[in-house]
Design a protein around this motif. Structure first.
Motif, PDB file in Angstrom:
ATOM      1  N   HIS A  89      50.211  35.535  54.621  1.00 52.52           N
ATOM      2  CA  HIS A  89      49.388  34.376  55.410  1.00 52.52           C
ATOM      3  C   HIS A  89      49.191  35.133  56.858  1.00 52.52           C
ATOM      4  CE1 HIS A  89      53.947  34.295  55.581  1.00 52.52           C
ATOM      5  NE2 HIS A  89      53.736  33.817  56.957  1.00 52.52           N
ATOM      6  N   MET A  94      43.013  35.545  54.836  1.00 50.74           N
ATOM      7  CA  MET A  94      43.203  34.003  54.877  1.00 50.74           C
ATOM      8  C   MET A  94      41.760  33.442  54.902  1.00 50.74           C
ATOM      9  SD  MET A  94      46.008  33.578  53.836  1.00 50.74           S
ATOM     10  CE  MET A  94      46.389  31.805  54.109  1.00 50.74           C
ATOM     11  N   SER A 147      55.982  30.601  53.103  1.00 47.46           N
ATOM     12  CA  SER A 147      54.642  30.934  52.641  1.00 47.46           C
ATOM     13  C   SER A 147      53.688  29.976  52.298  1.00 47.46           C
ATOM     14  CB  SER A 147      54.633  32.217  51.519  1.00 47.46           C
ATOM     15  OG  SER A 147      55.356  33.262  52.048  1.00 47.46           O
ATOM     16  N   ALA A 174      52.368  27.952  55.085  1.00 50.65           N
ATOM     17  CA  ALA A 174      51.457  28.667  55.715  1.00 50.65           C
ATOM     18  C   ALA A 174      50.082  28.637  55.102  1.00 50.65           C
ATOM     19  CB  ALA A 174      51.692  29.997  56.112  1.00 50.65           C
ATOM     20  N   PHE A 175      50.097  28.769  53.797  1.00 45.48           N
ATOM     21  CA  PHE A 175      48.911  28.674  52.834  1.00 45.48           C
ATOM     22  C   PHE A 175      48.340  27.325  52.887  1.00 45.48           C
ATOM     23  CE2 PHE A 175      49.690  32.975  51.416  1.00 45.48           C
ATOM     24  CZ  PHE A 175      48.700  33.262  50.769  1.00 45.48           C
ATOM     25  N   ALA A 190      46.101  26.575  55.787  1.00 46.12           N
ATOM     26  CA  ALA A 190      45.017  27.116  55.528  1.00 46.12           C
ATOM     27  C   ALA A 190      43.899  26.527  54.739  1.00 46.12           C
ATOM     28  CB  ALA A 190      44.937  28.736  55.346  1.00 46.12           C
TER      29      ALA A 190
END
Length: 442
Positions: free
Chosen positions: A193, A199, A229, A232-233, A236
């Motif tokens: 990430h 990303m 994780s 964070a994904f 995005a």
């Protein structure tokens, strides 16, 4: 699965089952033990704090209730809160549209490609036509791996031309439309990430492919790292669900208990074995039962129903009733048992199975393969009439299978005992499932 946390909860429940009444003292002690069990399981501290507060508040509210069994009532509070923690809306897979598009994302090594194959197999079993798109152009032999998996599960794979993942995804969707596939599963490359370029790539793929589902594939054994994780994904790309993989090796359960609460993204599937059948639709109640050591008899029955053929089971029952059951039949049952998944996981689904006792059994899944090797080293006549085997034959079988003579003797002795038991059961008219018997070394 969940051996460590299950063992701790079973100890907690053992202490509170005999409670005569719920008091401040036993509430505080139980809450302290629950808090420790969750922290040891690598559950996010915010989740631990809110969960314990909810349990304590509801337990305080039942102090004045004159329950027949206060201890059991306390256990029910913990179970209900755990189900509530795991539950979420929108946990069903959205496969509307023609084709429905499922985009898999996640870190390297989380099991995306294997999950793509398992999901394709699951959807194919439901009667849907599936196309997998190999969009991982960075990992060596990634496209070869998904092509091999596709062949194994009987699903087509679109590999595309060139090294542009976005173009491959767009072309793959066009191919699915021309073939009139029901579902497209896009297997993307693993990425960190913190890698801005990678990303940005997944954002572009998501924007242009307009998927029904963006599933984050997380390794269940990584605990809090999986949660960080996923968060964070999710910042995005708008994740619609989580697939927790390698759960058969997770003894703590930190990721499963934290990820939905922290990210707000529902868990949709869990990977429970390496086989293509080893992807289960997430069910909060069943998972809560497994974590707390109550077993999961519904999943066990469902696995058995998928594996055991009714016609063959009736044929086996007839053999059992007329005492003509031989080692060929026993071998067939071993294969069926093997296809249900790891023995430890199956035993863990049995209600009342103690986690400590399960650990002491030290069951080795290789034992089934060893037993099969012994049977395979026998002649057709020896399998049919095992009582005819003398010492020299047993030695030959031992050398042929690569197993000690003692194991050959143990198998034959256990098989004879099983035959005697079946003879005693002759008076029963119906046996719902074939008897698995005792496996050597279990």
């Amino acid at each position: 699965m969940f051996g460590q946390i299950t063992e701790q909860f079973q100890t907690i429940f053992k202490n509170i089952r005999g409670l005569g009444k719920i008091t401040d003292k036993n509430i505080n002690e139980t809450v302290r033990q629950v808090r420790r069990a969750l922290i040891d399981a690598d559950v996010n501290f915010k989740v631990v704090k809110s969960f314990v507060a909810e349990v304590e508040e509801k337990a305080q509210g039942t102090k004045v209730i004159k329950s027949i069994n206060p201890g059991q009532h306390f256990i029910k509070i913990i179970k209900d809160e755990l189900i509530s923690l795991l539950s979420s809306e929108g946990s069903n897979l959205n496969i509307d549209g023609k084709p429905a598009i499922i985009l898999l994302a996640g870190l390297q090594g989380a099991g995306k490609t294997t999950t793509a194959g398992k999901l394709a197999f699951k959807l194919k079993e439901e009667g849907r036509s599936v196309l997998m798109v190999a969009a991982d152009v960075y990992r060596p032999a990634a496209t070869d791996q998904i092509a091999k998996i596709g062949k194994q599960v009987g699903v087509s794979v679109f590999r595309g031309q060139g090294k542009d993942p976005l173009k491959i995804c767009i072309d793959g969707i066009k191919e699915a439309r021309s073939l009139k596939n029901d579902v497209v599963i896009i297997d993307t490359a693993g990425r960190l990430h913190i890698d801005k370029d990678m990303m940005k790539e997944i954002q572009e793929i998501a924007y242009h492919s307009q998927p029904n589902e963006i599933l984050f594939t997380a390794d269940g054994m990584t605990g809090q790292d999986a949660v960080k994780s996923a968060l964070a994904f999710h910042e995005a790309v708008p994740l619609s669900g989580v697939v927790l993989t390698k759960m058969d090796g997770d003894t703590r359960g930190g990721a499963a208990l934290s990820i939905k609460k922290i990210t707000g993204v529902p868990i949709k599937f869990i990977g429970v074995s390496e086989s293509f059948e080893g992807l289960e639709t997430f069910d909060p109640k069943r998972l809560a039962d497994r974590i707390l050591g109550f077993g999961d008899v519904v999943s066990l029955v469902e696995k058995a129903e998928k594996i055991f053929d009714r016609e063959k089971a009736e044929q086996m029952n007839r053999k059992i009733s007329d005492n003509s059951f031989d080692l060929n039949d026993f071998k067939m049952q071993l294969k069926q048992l093997k296809s249900m998944g790891p023995i430890g996981n199956l035993m863990g689904m049995v209600p009342g199975m103690n986690a400590k006792a399960l650990k002491k059994l030290n069951m080795d899944d290789r034992q089934i393969s060893w037993t099969e090797a012994i049977i395979n080293s026998m002649t057709t006549n020896e399998r049919k009439y095992p009582n005819t085997m003398n010492g020299s034959r047993r030695l030959r079988i031992s050398k042929g299978s690569g197993r000690p003579v003692q194991e050959v003797n143990a198998l034959l002795n256990q098989f004879n005992q099983m035959k005697k038991m079946m003879k005693k059961m002759k008076n029963f008219n119906k046996i719902k499932l074939p008897n698995m018997g005792n496996l050597t070394g279990f």
